[in-house]
Design a protein around this motif. Sequence first.
Motif, short mmCIF file in Angstrom:
data_model
loop_
_atom_site.label_atom_id
_atom_site.label_comp_id
_atom_site.label_asym_id
_atom_site.label_seq_id
_atom_site.Cartn_x
_atom_site.Cartn_y
_atom_site.Cartn_z
N ALA A 313 -8.38 -1.53 -6.82
CA ALA A 313 -7.07 -0.91 -6.59
C ALA A 313 -6.58 -1.12 -5.17
CB ALA A 313 -7.15 0.59 -6.91
N GLU A 314 -7.44 -0.88 -4.18
CA GLU A 314 -7.01 -1.01 -2.79
C GLU A 314 -6.68 -2.46 -2.45
OE1 GLU A 314 -8.66 0.19 1.66
OE2 GLU A 314 -9.18 1.40 -0.10
N GLU A 315 -7.44 -3.40 -2.98
CA GLU A 315 -7.17 -4.81 -2.73
C GLU A 315 -5.84 -5.21 -3.34
OE1 GLU A 315 -7.25 -8.73 -1.58
OE2 GLU A 315 -8.38 -7.01 -0.82
N ALA A 316 -5.54 -4.69 -4.54
CA ALA A 316 -4.26 -4.99 -5.19
C ALA A 316 -3.10 -4.48 -4.34
CB ALA A 316 -4.22 -4.36 -6.58
N VAL A 317 -3.24 -3.29 -3.77
CA VAL A 317 -2.18 -2.73 -2.92
C VAL A 317 -2.01 -3.58 -1.66
CG1 VAL A 317 -1.54 -0.77 -1.47
CG2 VAL A 317 -2.44 -0.38 -3.77
N ASN A 318 -3.12 -3.97 -1.05
CA ASN A 318 -3.05 -4.80 0.16
C ASN A 318 -2.36 -6.12 -0.13
OD1 ASN A 318 -4.21 -3.13 2.14
ND2 ASN A 318 -6.27 -3.60 1.42
N GLN A 319 -2.66 -6.72 -1.27
CA GLN A 319 -2.01 -7.98 -1.63
C GLN A 319 -0.51 -7.78 -1.88
OE1 GLN A 319 -3.80 -10.61 -4.50
NE2 GLN A 319 -5.89 -10.09 -3.87
N TYR A 320 -0.15 -6.65 -2.49
CA TYR A 320 1.28 -6.40 -2.72
C TYR A 320 2.01 -6.26 -1.40
CZ TYR A 320 5.67 -4.44 -4.18
OH TYR A 320 7.01 -4.24 -4.36
N VAL A 321 1.43 -5.51 -0.47
CA VAL A 321 2.07 -5.31 0.83
C VAL A 321 2.21 -6.64 1.57
CG1 VAL A 321 1.79 -4.24 3.11
CG2 VAL A 321 1.30 -2.92 1.05
N ALA A 322 1.21 -7.51 1.40
CA ALA A 322 1.25 -8.82 2.06
C ALA A 322 2.20 -9.79 1.36
CB ALA A 322 -0.15 -9.43 2.11
N GLY A 323 2.66 -9.41 0.15
CA GLY A 323 3.59 -10.26 -0.58
C GLY A 323 2.92 -11.35 -1.39
N THR A 324 1.61 -11.23 -1.64
CA THR A 324 0.88 -12.29 -2.34
C THR A 324 0.43 -11.89 -3.74
OG1 THR A 324 -1.21 -11.58 -1.31
CG2 THR A 324 0.06 -13.27 -0.17
#
Length: 333
Positions: A313-324
């Motif tokens: 979950a946290e990795e998915a959020v980080n990727q969304y914030v990064a735009g990837t």
Amino acid sequence: MELGIGDRLKQARIQKGYSLRWLAELSGLNINTLSMIENDKTSPSVATLQKLANALEIQVVDFFMPNNEKDQVVLTRAEGRNSSLLGQTRMQSLTGGFVKDGVRAFVITIPNKEEASPHAVDHSGFEFIYCLSGKLIYHVQDETYQLEAGDSLIFDSSVDHCWENSQEDTPAQFLLVLADEVPNQETIQKHILSGCYLKEKSMKIAVITEDQKTVCQHFGRAPYYLVFSVDNGKIIGKEVREKLGHAQLGGGHEHGEHGGEHGSSGEGHAKHVMMAETISDCEVLLCGGMGRGAYESMRMLGITPVVTTVADAEEAVNQYVAGTLQDHTEKLH
């Protein structure tokens, strides 16, 4: 006319003849992220801007500067200044298409203290500052200078420097003149990328989950939302919220997930609304799988749904914030 990053991105994309989907493919960014940027619903990070610039074959600075030919004489009327809005900070160009010995002039307006940048930059040439109103703080190397209306400052810009507004509620406005020994766009681009203007929008991102750690594959069945608070591009907190599911609302998987052709009316949409009630303050919903009805219902509620294959979950959020983070709409059922 004031243009934000979203407007300039849209102009650059249309000039290239690119659709949002094609730009997403070229940049590796999520199509929903691009749509939010173009509609000024979120502010892109420096990394995201760089990916977009690469995909569009332009420089990052082009998102902030007018696309004019070099002129010998430029008259800029007060009401005709070309402006860019970055967050709340306004950057107005006074020199337009005039480029001579790397000299550029801007009027910068910083609305409050929150827009301060802790990031120092350096570049060749010199920098001249004239405070027009408010109280401005300029950090140059190891010294701090406080300027009020009428005060000026000039320095060798090869040393570290940055600015900030010292007032909570009073705007600071100043004239910025940049003179680069090497006449190119690197100087102003450094200032833009330094973080002096760019801030990520504070937002909340919900993730459907069963174990409060990973992304659940079934929107309708998941018992929890894991809600992440994001500020300045970083996760600053998270909480678990209970979520209504098919078991509580009644009806089978197909009815609950699909109720109505696009989830825009009928009992199916009403159930999706109840499921989303506890995340009404969230702007994005990440899940591993959902029905098309639920997907459309979230969009109607102003929540951007993203179907991801990322398990953590946290990795998915980080990727969304990064735009990837990719939106796998092919997984909708």
